[in-house]
Write an enzyme that holds these catalytic residues in place. Structure first.
Site, PDB file in Angstrom:
ATOM      1  N   ASP A 244       0.867  -1.173   0.000  1.00  0.00           N
ATOM      2  CA  ASP A 244       0.000   0.000   0.000  1.00  0.00           C
ATOM      3  C   ASP A 244       0.907   1.227   0.000  1.00  0.00           C
ATOM      4  O   ASP A 244       2.113   1.141   0.222  1.00  0.00           O
ATOM      5  CB  ASP A 244      -0.952  -0.041   1.196  1.00  0.00           C
ATOM      6  CG  ASP A 244      -2.201   0.803   0.929  1.00  0.00           C
ATOM      7  OD1 ASP A 244      -2.171   1.613  -0.012  1.00  0.00           O
ATOM      8  OD2 ASP A 244      -3.192   0.657   1.658  1.00  0.00           O
TER       9      ASP A 244
HETATM   10  C1  BGC Z   1      -5.015   3.177  -0.088  1.00  0.00           C
HETATM   11  C2  BGC Z   1      -5.189   2.201  -1.241  1.00  0.00           C
HETATM   12  C3  BGC Z   1      -4.969   2.927  -2.549  1.00  0.00           C
HETATM   13  C4  BGC Z   1      -3.619   3.606  -2.539  1.00  0.00           C
HETATM   14  C5  BGC Z   1      -3.300   4.353  -3.814  1.00  0.00           C
HETATM   15  C6  BGC Z   1      -3.715   3.921  -0.190  1.00  0.00           C
HETATM   16  O1  BGC Z   1      -3.553   4.819   0.845  1.00  0.00           O
HETATM   17  O2  BGC Z   1      -5.083   2.482   1.138  1.00  0.00           O
HETATM   18  O3  BGC Z   1      -6.455   1.620  -1.197  1.00  0.00           O
HETATM   19  O4  BGC Z   1      -5.089   2.025  -3.627  1.00  0.00           O
HETATM   20  O5  BGC Z   1      -3.580   4.524  -1.457  1.00  0.00           O
HETATM   21  O6  BGC Z   1      -4.137   5.423  -4.004  1.00  0.00           O
END
Ligand code: BGC
Length: 678
Positions: A244
């Site tokens: 993530d």
């Molecule tokens: C979120 C993800 C997301 C990623 C990119 C993260 O902070 O938890 O779900 O895909 O950001 O935007």
């Protein structure tokens, strides 16, 4: 190099190319594959305008395509894309075919924007309804989550786009997501928090995004038990795991040893630091080779099929896609209460309709975190209803601030619609770098002003319809007896207002069912705290918890009313060596055509170990004309009955009598049942 990357490579060619590529590549090139790049440049340029495609991996010298990430799951986040109802609404549709269709549209729009990696499905289990990102997932039940998530990824992946299941795993407290240590035993992990991820992998989902939180003291992105033993070992996942984004990888060596293949969105701990760690002997080159192999293989396997069609930019947000968004909103709203059949409203006899609430005329499609679809063309509830009734009904609108005015207006209206609930300010993804009011919900009740609005209107008008906008369960006890009808509308996407009007006036028969339990009291739910360093996730939550404790919820899992009635009869259950075959006659005995969600639960009442009373193990959404009966057959693979024995480290099937329940919700009175022995 003999082989070249080309469209339509066979699986064998992909294997051969990958092996050759690994022989040819330098350490630097392999490590280059293992992270995103250019993120901050793109992000800063992009700020406020939505997201661009974020690239990573790839190697020009060998023609290895980069992955190009675009977020979801409400649609494609880049401006102009089709904004669907949030995933929780789609969970309430219980419609697998529809979810796959949504996936296809999303896949096409991802391609039209130049992407090939999509940031969904989000399938974290809804353990507690206060979770800020509840709207991004499909519900509280692992079986249901697995079916919906698989459908979305199948649809997306038809178009040379890789889907990603996120956030692996047990990510369900927003404010604490970067630090919380989720403690749970092995049975809970395997039986409750992981089966839906496994199902998506079995259905071919290409990639996995690790979660920020820890499970049993280890960050998910460093968690060898989760990533190496279970995902890549037991489940034989061949794709790659990416982190993530806001520092979801915390340490170079721990990450690679733990099984994290790609650091997104940039090389902070991988890149140069990873090369150094290999050179110093802290990380074996085999681990790098394994990650690089997975990345090359996945990108080729999932993005180089011969295209079935073209993906021009005018596909994005086109009429056909908008129509699908409306259809989804129609199929996902849940009618929770409808005393005296107040709904549908009869346009011919209705003279004056009052619509109240600040949310009635607000473009309100969900949170403003990474899943926000930047779309301006949104039909609000007020607009939808006005368009629908044209000049046939007088519409009075008031934002609901002045309660005396609400009372006066209510007196003279034939019916009142109060649109209440939440916006991105109340619930959503918590992004610590920005000052935004979002995150987990502080209370499961409506806001005071919404409650007061409902009570004021219902004091003067006996035909109050409450429309709730939000992403998960709301406790309704303070006002439920004062109103005639309640419709859960969710964040219903760009065409939500149109769908709402069609349901209110009976053009569409509501068919959504709750993908979670609505309790009477917050104390009926598992322990939850928004700011917390460590929490234990127990084996029970949602309907399994309430059934175990004998608590009657306000509305059970799987519940939803219709404008027609359905009858279930003739339950026949046959077992074969590896499955249970359930057949049931479902009849529409009312006057209106409609869709029913036929649900099958397996009961474990006779189990010799601690197990839920019953679990959802099959469902099907069926359309029935008035007076039509259809025989529905649902097959449950035998392994769905298994439990994970932590001592033998095996899934085992008990030699006991099981109860098969079939019906319209998880409530005992809504089900008919029979016992079977395997
Ligand atoms: C979120 C993800 C997301 C990623 C990119 C993260 O902070 O938890 O779900 O895909 O950001 O935007």
């Amino acid at each position: 190099m003999v082989l070249k990357v080309k469209e339509g490579m066979t699986p064998q060619e992909i294997e051969e190319f990958t092996s050759h590529a690994l022989l040819e590549m330098t350490l630097k090139e392999k490590v280059h594959l293992m992270s995103g790049y250019d993120f901050y440049k793109i992000f800063l340029k992009d700020r406020g305008k939505g997201r661009s495609v974020i690239p990573g991996g790839g190697l020009e010298r060998l023609d290895i395509p980069p992955f190009r990430f675009i977020d979801g799951p409400r649609g494609v986040v880049i401006p102009g894309s089709t904004c669907f109802p949030v995933s929780m609404a789609r969970g309430a549709s219980w419609d697998i075919t529809l979810e796959e269709e949504i996936g296809e549209v999303i896949g096409k729009e991802v391609r039209a924007h130049g992407g090939n990696l999509y940031g969904a499905p989000c399938i974290n289990l809804l353990r507690h309804p206060a979770w800020g990102r509840a709207q991004e997932t499909y519900g509280e039940d692992p079986y249901h989550l697995g079916e919906l998530g698989s459908a979305l990824s199948r649809g997306v992946q038809k178009h040379n786009v890789m889907a990603t299941i996120k956030h692996f795993a047990a990510n369900s407290i927003e404010y604490s997501r970067f630090k919380v240590n989720v403690v749970m035993n092995e049975r809970t992990l395997r039986e409750v928090y992981l089966p839906h991820f496994k199902k998506c992998i079995e259905n071919g989902c290409a990639t996995v995004m690790s979660a920020y939180n820890k499970i049993n003291d280890k960050y998910c992105g460093h968690n060898a038990h989760l990533l190496r033993e279970i995902l890549k070992g037991d489940w034989q996942f061949k794709g790659y795991v990416h982190s993530d984004w806001m520092d979801g990888l915390y340490d170079t060596v721990a990450g690679i040893k733990g099984g994290l293949d790609v650091e997104m969105p940039r090389a902070k701990h991988y890149g140069k630091k990873l090369i150094k760690a290999v050179e110093k002997g802290e990380v074996s080159i085999d681990l790098i080779d394994d990650a690089a192999r997975r990345i090359i293989w996945t990108v080729l396997r999932y993005t180089t099929k011969v295209d079935l069609q073209q993906y021009p930019p005018d596909l994005v947000g086109c009429e056909e896609h908008i129509n699908l968004s409306r259809k989804v909103a129609e199929k996902s709203m849940v009618l929770l209460k409808n005393s005296n059949n107040l709904l549908p409203l009869e346009m011919n006899t209705l003279k004056k309709l009052a619509i109240f609430g600040r949310l009635a005329d607000l473009k309100n499609t969900g949170d403003h975190g990474s899943s926000q679809v930047h779309q301006d063309n949104i039909i609000t509830p007020l607009q939808g209803i006005k368009r629908f009734v044209e000049d046939k009904v007088e519409i009075i609108y008031n934002d609901g601030k002045d309660l005396e005015e609400i009372k006066n207006l209510s007196k003279n209206a034939n019916a009142v619609i109060a649109v209440v609930g939440y916006t991105f300010r109340d619930e959503g993804e918590y992004v610590r770098q920005f000052i935004r009011k979002a995150g987990d919900r502080e209370s499961l009740k409506l806001k005071e002003r919404d409650k007061n609005l409902i009570l004021a209107a219902s004091e003067q008008n006996s035909n109050v319809i409450v429309v709730i906008v939000g992403g998960s369960a709301v406790i309704l006890e303070q006002w439920i007896d004062n109103v005639k009808a309640i419709l859960m509308a969710w964040y219903p996407g760009m065409e939500g207002g149109t769908a709402l009007a069609e349901i209110i006036f009976g053009k569409v028969n509501p068919s959504g069912k709750l993908p979670f339990t609505i309790p009477k009291n917050e104390s009926d739910l598992p322990f939850f705290k928004t700011h917390i360093d460590e929490i234990e996730y127990g084996y029970y939550h949602g309907y399994t918890l309430m059934e175990k404790k004998g608590i009657v919820p306000r509305f059970p899992f799987g519940f939803g009313l219709s404008y027609t009635q359905y009858e279930y009869s003739n339950l026949i259950v046959n077992t074969s060596e590896d499955s249970i075959k359930v057949s049931i006659d479902v009849s529409n005995i009312g006057k209106m055509p409609g869709e029913e969600v036929v649900q099958v639960y397996v009961g474990f009442e006779q189990s010799n170990i601690d197990r839920p009373k019953k679990l959802l193990k099959g469902f099907r959404k069926v359309f029935l004309n008035s007076n039509q009966t259809q025989k529905i057959s649902i097959e449950i693979p035998k392994e769905e009955l298994g439990w994970y024995n932590p001592e033998t480290k095996m899934w085992e099937i008990e030699d006991i009598k099981y109860t098969i329940y079939v019906g319209s919700s998880s409530k005992e009175e809504d089900l008919i049942s029979t016992e079977i022995i395997f």
